[in-house]
Design a protein around this motif. Structure first.
Motif, PDB file in Angstrom:
ATOM      1  N   LEU A   1       1.085  -1.226  -0.123  1.00 60.98           N
ATOM      2  CA  LEU A   1      -0.221   0.170  -0.201  1.00 60.98           C
ATOM      3  C   LEU A   1       1.139   1.116   0.084  1.00 60.98           C
ATOM      4  O   LEU A   1       1.618   0.936   0.386  1.00 60.98           O
ATOM      5  CB  LEU A   1      -0.765   0.574   0.839  1.00 60.98           C
ATOM      6  CG  LEU A   1      -1.715  -0.935   1.210  1.00 60.98           C
ATOM      7  CD1 LEU A   1      -2.706  -1.424   2.979  1.00 60.98           C
ATOM      8  CD2 LEU A   1      -2.575  -1.162   0.305  1.00 60.98           C
ATOM      9  N   LEU A   2       0.998   2.390  -0.941  1.00 66.73           N
ATOM     10  CA  LEU A   2       1.173   3.877  -0.589  1.00 66.73           C
ATOM     11  C   LEU A   2       0.451   4.442  -0.277  1.00 66.73           C
ATOM     12  O   LEU A   2      -0.946   4.481  -0.976  1.00 66.73           O
ATOM     13  CB  LEU A   2       1.953   3.600  -2.309  1.00 66.73           C
ATOM     14  CG  LEU A   2       2.336   4.991  -2.988  1.00 66.73           C
ATOM     15  CD1 LEU A   2       3.709   5.405  -1.436  1.00 66.73           C
ATOM     16  CD2 LEU A   2       2.838   5.853  -4.160  1.00 66.73           C
ATOM     17  N   PHE A   3       0.575   5.441   0.613  1.00 69.49           N
ATOM     18  CA  PHE A   3      -0.347   6.706   1.185  1.00 69.49           C
ATOM     19  C   PHE A   3       0.542   7.993   0.418  1.00 69.49           C
ATOM     20  O   PHE A   3       1.626   7.837   0.733  1.00 69.49           O
ATOM     21  CB  PHE A   3      -0.585   6.191   2.215  1.00 69.49           C
ATOM     22  CG  PHE A   3      -1.270   5.095   3.331  1.00 69.49           C
ATOM     23  CD1 PHE A   3      -2.521   4.775   2.880  1.00 69.49           C
ATOM     24  CD2 PHE A   3      -0.189   3.840   3.275  1.00 69.49           C
ATOM     25  CE1 PHE A   3      -2.792   3.597   3.521  1.00 69.49           C
ATOM     26  CE2 PHE A   3      -1.099   2.908   3.861  1.00 69.49           C
ATOM     27  CZ  PHE A   3      -2.527   2.441   3.817  1.00 69.49           C
ATOM     28  N   ILE A   4      -0.751   8.824  -0.525  1.00 68.49           N
ATOM     29  CA  ILE A   4      -0.346   9.814  -0.616  1.00 68.49           C
ATOM     30  C   ILE A   4      -0.972  10.712  -0.284  1.00 68.49           C
ATOM     31  O   ILE A   4      -1.703  11.306   0.024  1.00 68.49           O
ATOM     32  CB  ILE A   4      -0.026  10.331  -2.105  1.00 68.49           C
ATOM     33  CG1 ILE A   4       0.320   8.669  -2.864  1.00 68.49           C
ATOM     34  CG2 ILE A   4       0.557  11.710  -2.580  1.00 68.49           C
ATOM     35  CD1 ILE A   4       0.676   9.056  -4.011  1.00 68.49           C
ATOM     36  N   ALA A   5       0.013  11.969   0.944  1.00 70.22           N
ATOM     37  CA  ALA A   5      -0.907  13.185   1.485  1.00 70.22           C
ATOM     38  C   ALA A   5      -1.179  14.322   0.151  1.00 70.22           C
ATOM     39  O   ALA A   5       0.013  14.441  -0.220  1.00 70.22           O
ATOM     40  CB  ALA A   5      -0.151  13.691   2.348  1.00 70.22           C
ATOM     41  N   ALA A   6      -2.116  14.106  -0.099  1.00 70.54           N
ATOM     42  CA  ALA A   6      -2.785  15.420  -1.278  1.00 70.54           C
ATOM     43  C   ALA A   6      -2.720  16.210  -0.693  1.00 70.54           C
ATOM     44  O   ALA A   6      -4.147  16.390  -0.156  1.00 70.54           O
ATOM     45  CB  ALA A   6      -3.646  13.914  -2.575  1.00 70.54           C
ATOM     46  N   HIS A   7      -3.192  17.339  -2.268  1.00 72.86           N
ATOM     47  CA  HIS A   7      -4.674  18.634  -1.756  1.00 72.86           C
ATOM     48  C   HIS A   7      -4.679  18.800  -3.288  1.00 72.86           C
ATOM     49  O   HIS A   7      -4.164  18.649  -4.544  1.00 72.86           O
ATOM     50  CB  HIS A   7      -3.229  19.808  -1.800  1.00 72.86           C
ATOM     51  CG  HIS A   7      -3.565  20.623  -1.225  1.00 72.86           C
ATOM     52  ND1 HIS A   7      -4.136  21.592  -2.281  1.00 72.86           N
ATOM     53  CD2 HIS A   7      -3.555  21.290   0.037  1.00 72.86           C
ATOM     54  CE1 HIS A   7      -5.185  23.182  -1.106  1.00 72.86           C
ATOM     55  NE2 HIS A   7      -4.190  22.238   0.171  1.00 72.86           N
ATOM     56  N   SER A   8      -6.011  19.358  -3.483  1.00 70.28           N
ATOM     57  CA  SER A   8      -6.525  19.514  -3.586  1.00 70.28           C
ATOM     58  C   SER A   8      -6.037  20.390  -5.372  1.00 70.28           C
ATOM     59  O   SER A   8      -6.723  21.137  -6.105  1.00 70.28           O
ATOM     60  CB  SER A   8      -8.129  20.009  -4.301  1.00 70.28           C
ATOM     61  OG  SER A   8      -9.071  20.753  -3.114  1.00 70.28           O
ATOM     62  N   ALA A   9      -5.322  21.335  -4.553  1.00 70.82           N
ATOM     63  CA  ALA A   9      -5.065  22.348  -5.639  1.00 70.82           C
ATOM     64  C   ALA A   9      -4.306  22.137  -6.275  1.00 70.82           C
ATOM     65  O   ALA A   9      -3.251  22.206  -7.504  1.00 70.82           O
ATOM     66  CB  ALA A   9      -4.291  23.286  -4.974  1.00 70.82           C
ATOM     67  N   ASN A  10      -3.334  20.889  -6.006  1.00 67.86           N
ATOM     68  CA  ASN A  10      -2.248  19.841  -7.124  1.00 67.86           C
ATOM     69  C   ASN A  10      -3.401  19.269  -8.214  1.00 67.86           C
ATOM     70  O   ASN A  10      -2.637  18.294  -8.915  1.00 67.86           O
ATOM     71  CB  ASN A  10      -1.587  18.930  -6.387  1.00 67.86           C
ATOM     72  CG  ASN A  10       0.134  20.252  -5.795  1.00 67.86           C
ATOM     73  OD1 ASN A  10      -0.217  20.888  -5.623  1.00 67.86           O
ATOM     74  ND2 ASN A  10       0.165  19.616  -4.686  1.00 67.86           N
TER      75      ASN A  10
END
Length: 689
Positions: free
Chosen positions: A114-123
């Motif tokens: 499993l890969l977890f990525i802290a994402a942001h909607s601006a990106n």
């Protein structure tokens, strides 16, 4: 010279549930007829003692009241001057960290499946949201090495904060916070936020927001991953670590007291304000932790587990609390905290110890105060305190520390007074070896010294050092230090006799290394910039750009360059954030690693007009660690949005770039998305995924 603080901290509102409880040891208020003449707020280098509740309460309230008085310079009191570690044996890479057994937070975490990525909607591609929203992308790797998204997990309503992740077994921990930072000195005050005025005539350490969030996600069923516990903690997060499945959070809290009458500064008003503060319950002045699910609050730390300086008198005080909180990742409800009534700017952690550090200006020079805490027992405990001359620079300050065989090594820099003849302010760089003796950290050796007077850093014609430190790294009984002006002297320091450190060897090459990574006892990797020496007309022409250098350090008296790779007119975020690098010991004689690279290049459009385009790539390298050691560049995986309209492409800062190496698969994470390739052919990638 006083330490500078945000003056408006006294007017901020206390969160619901902050106070009200009383403690048995807290003394009832005593009727006073005159405000005592409190000492100026200062940071002591004396050892700490566990305070009684009355001692802690008085020390804290003295600090709060003194800060209140400082708002009114004419209040009647005279102010006084304030006195790398190799990768673990897995077939996939993990977060690059300073110490092998000390995990550090990052914006991605991977467990082999499993890969977890802290994402942001601006990106996001084609983002049309006016508000930034944070979420976690949960990606699962299949037997073919493909990554597929199985879940997106929104978790925070703080749109512009930073997110850092930890992963342990079936628990994903998310820390959501506003980062701490130093301001540079200016001649005018600066506005940090509404009503927050900071005097930045000298460097100031800003502790981030008024609170931060901590979430724990159950990932035992990844497709249904959900937040199980979520807390809001009062204060600004300084840093964090995970050691032996325990999460350590180091945070700062400025107490809030709203009942001061600031309309007048006459003697009666000041006395009445002093009485109000004295009568306040200490629980109302300490940080709380709130469970957001049921909106219940509790004290993060209680006075019976707080420390003050052993030389504090009834007239001393400090208005800041540093809290160290330990949370069991297998049971987040199980936690303990202790606090220090002082100021701290950063931490360094080994497997068994945690060191806090803060730099303060006193007696005409910077001094760094260090507190050591033991982590090896069932509960945390204070161990010792020490003071050394100098500061720790401006970036990756934890790398200036190392604990080895029970001793702490540290490298500092002192800015000396301006030299009129030379036309600049010289620098003094020093290495210290500190030994714990009872409750003190005592310097048992330093470099330079009387028998080893050679300075760390090249000198000018007047014999003054004008090169700053760009990188420090310790490895066992060696230290590596890079200083720079136009060429890069790499110093190898022999610490095999901890009482007699010596500069064993040095090497000069163009440019500098900003990060050093020990590969093994014979090889050292340096990452930084290649820079032409324009001050020397006879200097060899070099290509400016991001540089990776492999050093041979088998003979510490004569370090040598094996080979290097330069990316013309480019930079790498690894210069200031070593977590952007990924390492994998592929086999006994082969180390694989990746490094993000960015540059701007001009292109001509259909109208024959120049336009600039940013190129983001992930460079892939192998190091042969056998006798035929060599640095080999395999190529780069480049961000490609060729099937996506230029109007909908996100602008993503390369400092967020990360990678995962899993056997022969390479995953390049740029912003919220992934580009996948095989290791041997990184340029042939698929994405964005």
């Amino acid at each position: 010279m006083k330490n500078k603080y945000i003056l408006s901290v006294l007017t901020l509102t206390i969160l619901t549930g902050c106070g009200g409880s009383s403690h048995d040891d807290e003394k009832p208020p005593v009727e006073v007829e005159k405000v005592p003449e409190l000492n100026a707020i200062s940071v002591s280098s004396s050892p700490l003692i566990k305070a009684s509740e009355s001692q802690f309460s008085q020390n804290l309230k003295n600090g709060i009241f003194k800060r209140y008085q400082e708002q009114f310079p004419n209040s009647g009191q005279t102010e006084q001057d304030a006195v790398a570690s190799p990768s673990l044996p897995k077939d996939f890479s993990q977060t690059n960290q300073q110490e092998q057994m000390v995990d550090e937070a990052d914006r991605i975490k991977y467990n082999g499946e499993l890969l977890f990525i802290a994402a942001h909607s601006a990106n996001d591609i084609d983002n049309d949201s006016s508000q930034g929203e944070h979420y976690i992308r949960v990606m699962q790797r299949d037997v073919k090495g493909e990554l597929n998204q199985i879940q997106t997990l929104p978790y925070s309503d703080s749109p512009w904060s930073d997110q850092q992740l930890y992963l342990h077994d079936n628990t994903l921990a998310i820390v959501d916070y506003s980062p701490s930072y130093f301001t540079s000195g200016t001649s005018e005050p600066a506005v940090i936020a509404t009503s927050d005025i900071v005097d930045t005539s000298e460097p100031y350490f800003y502790y981030g927001g008024a609170e931060f969030e901590l979430s724990f996600v159950d990932i035992s069923q990844p497709g249904q991953a959900a937040i199980q516990h979520q807390f809001k903690i009062e204060g600004g997060l300084i840093d964090s670590r995970v050691i032996d499945n325990k999460l350590y959070l180091i945070s700062n809290y400025h107490p809030h007291f709203n009942d001061f009458d600031t309309s007048n500064t006459d003697e009666d008003t000041v006395l009445e304000n002093y009485k109000k503060l004295t009568a306040e319950q200490v629980a109302a002045l300490t940080p709380n932790i709130t469970d957001t699910e049921n909106n219940t609050s509790a004290e993060l730390v209680t006075p019976d587990n707080c420390y003050i300086s052993s030389d504090a008198t009834d007239l001393d005080g400090f208005d800041s609390l540093i809290t160290i909180t330990k949370i069991d990742l297998t049971n987040p409800e199980q936690r303990e905290s202790l606090c220090i009534n002082t100021s701290v700017h950063g931490i360094y952690a080994s497997e068994n110890s945690l060191y806090t550090h803060g730099t303060f200006y006193r007696d005409g020079v910077d001094k760094t105060i260090i507190h050591k805490f033991n982590l090896s027992g069932e509960t945390m405990s204070y161990a010792a305190t020490g003071e050394i001359e100098g500061h720790l620079g401006w970036g990756q300050r934890n790398l200036r520390f190392s604990e080895f065989e029970g001793n702490l090594r540290a490298v500092t820099t002192t800015n000396l007074p301006f030299n009129q003849q030379a036309g600049f302010s010289p620098l003094k760089h020093q290495l210290f070896v500190l030994e714990q003796q009872d409750n003190k950290l005592v310097s048992i050796a330093s470099l330079p010294n009387d028998t080893q007077p050679q300075p760390i850093g090249k000198t000018n014609a007047q014999g003054l050092v004008d090169e700053d430190i760009y990188a420090v790294r310790f490895a066992q009984d060696r230290a590596f230090i890079v200083t720079f002006r136009q060429v890069d002297p790499l110093y190898v320091i022999d610490l095999s006799d901890k009482t007699k450190p010596i500069i064993a060897g040095e090497l000069e090459i163009p440019g500098y290394s900003a990060y050093l990574h020990p590969v093994n006892e014979h090889l050292l990797l340096g990452i930084g910039q290649n820079i032409q020496n324009w001050q020397d007309p006879s200097a060899q022409e070099v290509e400016n750009g991001a540089k990776v250098t492999l050093f041979d350090i088998s003979d510490i008296s004569s370090p040598q360059v094996i080979n290097e790779k330069v990316f013309a007119n480019a930079y790498t975020p690894a210069e200031w954030d070593y977590k952007s690098l990924s390492f994998l010991n592929f086999d006994e004689n082969l180390l694989r690693f990746t490094m993000p690279v960015e540059k701007w290049q001009s292109e001509t459009n259909d109208d024959s007009l120049y336009q600039w385009r940013r190129v983001s790539e992930l460079a892939a390298f192998e190091i042969n660690t056998s006798d035929s050691s060599a640095l080999n560049y395999l190529g780069s995986s480049k961000v490609n949005y060729e099937n996506i309209s230029a109007d909908t492409q996100p602008y993503v800062w390369g400092g967020l770039d990360r990678a995962v190496i899993h056997s022969d698969d390479l995953y390049y994470i740029h912003g919220n998305y992934i580009w996948h390739s095989l290791w041997q052919t990184p340029s042939d990638n698929q994405g964005p995924l």
